[in-house]
Write a protein that holds these residues in place. Structure first.
Motif, PDB file in Angstrom:
ATOM      1  N   ILE A 131      -3.273 -39.059 -16.383  1.00 38.75           N
ATOM      2  CA  ILE A 131      -3.913 -39.511 -17.614  1.00 38.75           C
ATOM      3  C   ILE A 131      -3.525 -41.000 -17.777  1.00 38.75           C
ATOM      4  O   ILE A 131      -2.592 -41.466 -17.291  1.00 38.75           O
ATOM      5  N   GLN A 181     -15.636 -33.522 -26.498  1.00 38.76           N
ATOM      6  CA  GLN A 181     -14.183 -32.952 -26.198  1.00 38.76           C
ATOM      7  C   GLN A 181     -14.114 -31.627 -27.331  1.00 38.76           C
ATOM      8  O   GLN A 181     -14.882 -31.941 -28.365  1.00 38.76           O
ATOM      9  N   SER A 207      -8.225 -30.381 -20.169  1.00 39.96           N
ATOM     10  CA  SER A 207      -7.449 -31.776 -19.731  1.00 39.96           C
ATOM     11  C   SER A 207      -5.904 -31.538 -20.319  1.00 39.96           C
ATOM     12  O   SER A 207      -5.209 -32.163 -19.628  1.00 39.96           O
ATOM     13  N   SER A 208      -5.740 -30.700 -21.209  1.00 42.00           N
ATOM     14  CA  SER A 208      -4.302 -30.815 -21.776  1.00 42.00           C
ATOM     15  C   SER A 208      -4.052 -29.250 -22.442  1.00 42.00           C
ATOM     16  O   SER A 208      -4.908 -28.935 -23.332  1.00 42.00           O
ATOM     17  N   ASP A 221     -12.691 -31.168 -22.183  1.00 36.45           N
ATOM     18  CA  ASP A 221     -13.497 -32.373 -22.383  1.00 36.45           C
ATOM     19  C   ASP A 221     -14.377 -32.410 -21.117  1.00 36.45           C
ATOM     20  O   ASP A 221     -14.173 -31.751 -19.780  1.00 36.45           O
ATOM     21  N   THR A 224     -13.104 -35.301 -17.417  1.00 35.85           N
ATOM     22  CA  THR A 224     -11.955 -35.122 -16.255  1.00 35.85           C
ATOM     23  C   THR A 224     -12.358 -35.561 -15.023  1.00 35.85           C
ATOM     24  O   THR A 224     -11.230 -35.929 -14.181  1.00 35.85           O
ATOM     25  N   GLN A 229     -12.173 -25.349 -11.752  1.00 36.38           N
ATOM     26  CA  GLN A 229     -10.739 -25.099 -12.425  1.00 36.38           C
ATOM     27  C   GLN A 229     -10.417 -23.590 -12.484  1.00 36.38           C
ATOM     28  O   GLN A 229     -11.260 -22.673 -12.821  1.00 36.38           O
ATOM     29  N   THR A 254      -3.118 -29.275 -12.852  1.00 37.12           N
ATOM     30  CA  THR A 254      -3.493 -30.627 -13.627  1.00 37.12           C
ATOM     31  C   THR A 254      -3.130 -30.386 -15.206  1.00 37.12           C
ATOM     32  O   THR A 254      -3.302 -31.496 -16.153  1.00 37.12           O
ATOM     33  N   SER A 269      -6.896 -27.559 -10.769  1.00 38.40           N
ATOM     34  CA  SER A 269      -8.295 -28.160 -10.611  1.00 38.40           C
ATOM     35  C   SER A 269      -8.548 -28.659  -9.385  1.00 38.40           C
ATOM     36  O   SER A 269      -7.568 -28.927  -8.402  1.00 38.40           O
ATOM     37  N   THR A 272      -9.529 -33.529  -7.954  1.00 40.03           N
ATOM     38  CA  THR A 272      -8.121 -34.414  -8.525  1.00 40.03           C
ATOM     39  C   THR A 272      -7.903 -35.624  -7.671  1.00 40.03           C
ATOM     40  O   THR A 272      -8.439 -35.735  -6.493  1.00 40.03           O
ATOM     41  N   THR A 396      -5.570 -37.223 -24.842  1.00 40.85           N
ATOM     42  CA  THR A 396      -5.153 -37.118 -23.354  1.00 40.85           C
ATOM     43  C   THR A 396      -3.846 -36.212 -23.237  1.00 40.85           C
ATOM     44  O   THR A 396      -3.623 -36.254 -21.998  1.00 40.85           O
TER      45      THR A 396
END
Length: 405
Positions: A131, A181, A207-208, A221, A224, A229, A254, A269, A272, A396
């Motif tokens: 991040i 997002q 993403s989180s 979102d 990334t 994924q 991730t 994912s 990366t 994030t």
């Protein structure tokens, strides 16, 4: 000492060796280009490779960064050895043989590590999350309005008098471009699949992730950089067998989250930055283990909790030069503010009902005009997320846990 400091020290030693050997070479009565022309040409080529790859390593991340750094240091070390070969041939040949053995050892370890998959039985496993960092804004960091405190978008967790306060902790970073997002919260296991698949159809990746009251929260979102994924909800914290299978397919963790009932949500994912990762699950926050991994060139890239247990993911190639961890029984406002002032940004966060932990990292490439903001809200910060989208600030990192004594 962090990996960045080690590399700087090694470069300083290489430059000192090159300077010293070049100085002693000038004591020879004849020009080395007349007596040892080929060796001097090899010396100049080695120096050029050292400089070019050294500069290139500062521009790369992940595997490319590691390779260019090692090539630079090895070519830099070769340079003075070639001059030793001219001044003291016997010593020079011995040094060249040792240098060649060093190259073979490094190459062998690299090839072996690319195929090694650590076992959770050894308290390790691979993973990866990165991040971006940011800088401080005191008013924004401390902003918590009454509207947020009374947010009814999610059932509030009742806190009895004298109990530690638990809240949602969200971290926002600015973006130079408009990012698409999406968020989901209060999601049951059975509802994860349709929401995630719908996001994928719209070009979004997770993403989180986080958990509250055994329900999941997702942030998805289109910024990334991932190409594919997969995810797994498991009653285990964490599901080692599934993770190993995904490693074999070149997926890396991730995002991770743990629930109060001991279950976990693991997102892996492709596309990366990291190229090698391990994780540790522990009953307490593993400070010592993290320090050991820092010394080996890893950086913390993801964290999660389940009850009082911690899962920590460390990665190589995360794009950081230095890292710090702050763990406290409440939200460490002053400590985070001081780290922000010194050029650090929050890159991972997790919390139990007793502790909150924040990883603050120094990126190798400093982002321009990048001010990070954090919020603590009793309910899921849906309103704050939407307000920040208008300012091109995006979530994030998000977690739920201890914020006040």
């Amino acid at each position: 000492m962090t990996q960045g400091n080690v590399v700087k020290t090694l470069h300083a030693c290489v430059l000192a060796l090159i300077g010293a050997s070049a100085t002693f070479l000038q004591l020879k009565q004849q020009s080395p280009f007349q007596t040892d022309y080929k060796t001097m040409v090899a010396f100049l080529i080695a120096v050029c490779i050292y400089v070019v790859t050294g500069l290139a390593s500062t521009k790369f991340n992940g595997f490319a960064e590691e390779v260019t750094t090692k090539v630079s240091l090895l070519s830099g070390l070769l340079s003075p050895l070639l001059l030793f070969l001219i001044m003291v041939p016997a010593l020079g040949w011995v040094c060249l043989v040792l240098w060649a053995l060093l190259v073979v050892i490094i190459a062998y370890k690299k090839v072996s590590s690319r195929h090694l998959k650590p076992s959770q039985q050894d308290s390790q496993s691979q993973d990866h999350v990165a991040i971006q960092k940011t800088s401080p804004d005191r008013q924004e960091m401390e902003r918590l309005t009454m509207e947020e405190e009374n947010n009814e978008e999610q059932p509030q967790k009742r806190i009895s008098m004298g109990s530690p306060a638990t809240k949602w902790i969200s971290v926002f970073d600015p973006s130079d471009k408009v990012t698409k997002q999406r968020y989901h919260f209060n999601v049951e296991d059975s509802r994860l699949s349709p929401k995630i698949e719908k996001g994928k159809e719209d070009g979004l990746f997770i993403s989180s992730v986080a958990s509250c009251s055994n329900l999941w929260a997702l942030i998805m979102d289109d910024g990334t950089g991932f190409s594919d994924q997969v995810y797994d909800v498991s009653p285990f914290f964490l599901h080692e067998e599934w993770i190993k299978k995904q490693w074999a397919k070149d997926f890396y963790i991730t995002a991770i989250a743990g629930a109060e009932d001991g279950s976990s949500l693991v997102v892996m994912s492709k596309g990366t930055k990291s190229f090698y990762q391990i994780y540790k699950v522990n009953d307490s926050f593993p400070f010592k283990w993290i320090k050991e991994k820092w010394e080996q060139g890893y950086f913390v890239t993801a964290m999660a909790t389940s009850g009082s247990r911690w899962a920590i993911v460390v990665s190589k190639g995360a794009g950081f030069s230095e890292q710090f961890v702050e763990v406290d029984s409440k939200y460490p406002s002053e400590l985070i503010r001081e780290r922000w002032k010194s050029g650090c940004f929050i890159t991972a966060a997790a919390a139990t009902v007793d502790q909150a932990a924040f990883v603050l990292s120094v990126p190798r490439l400093e982002p321009a005009n990048h001010e990070q903001e954090t919020y603590r809200t009793s309910g899921f910060p849906a309103k704050k997320i939407e307000e920040n989208w208008e300012r091109n600030y995006y979530v994030t990192s998000i977690c739920y846990g201890r914020t006040d004594s």
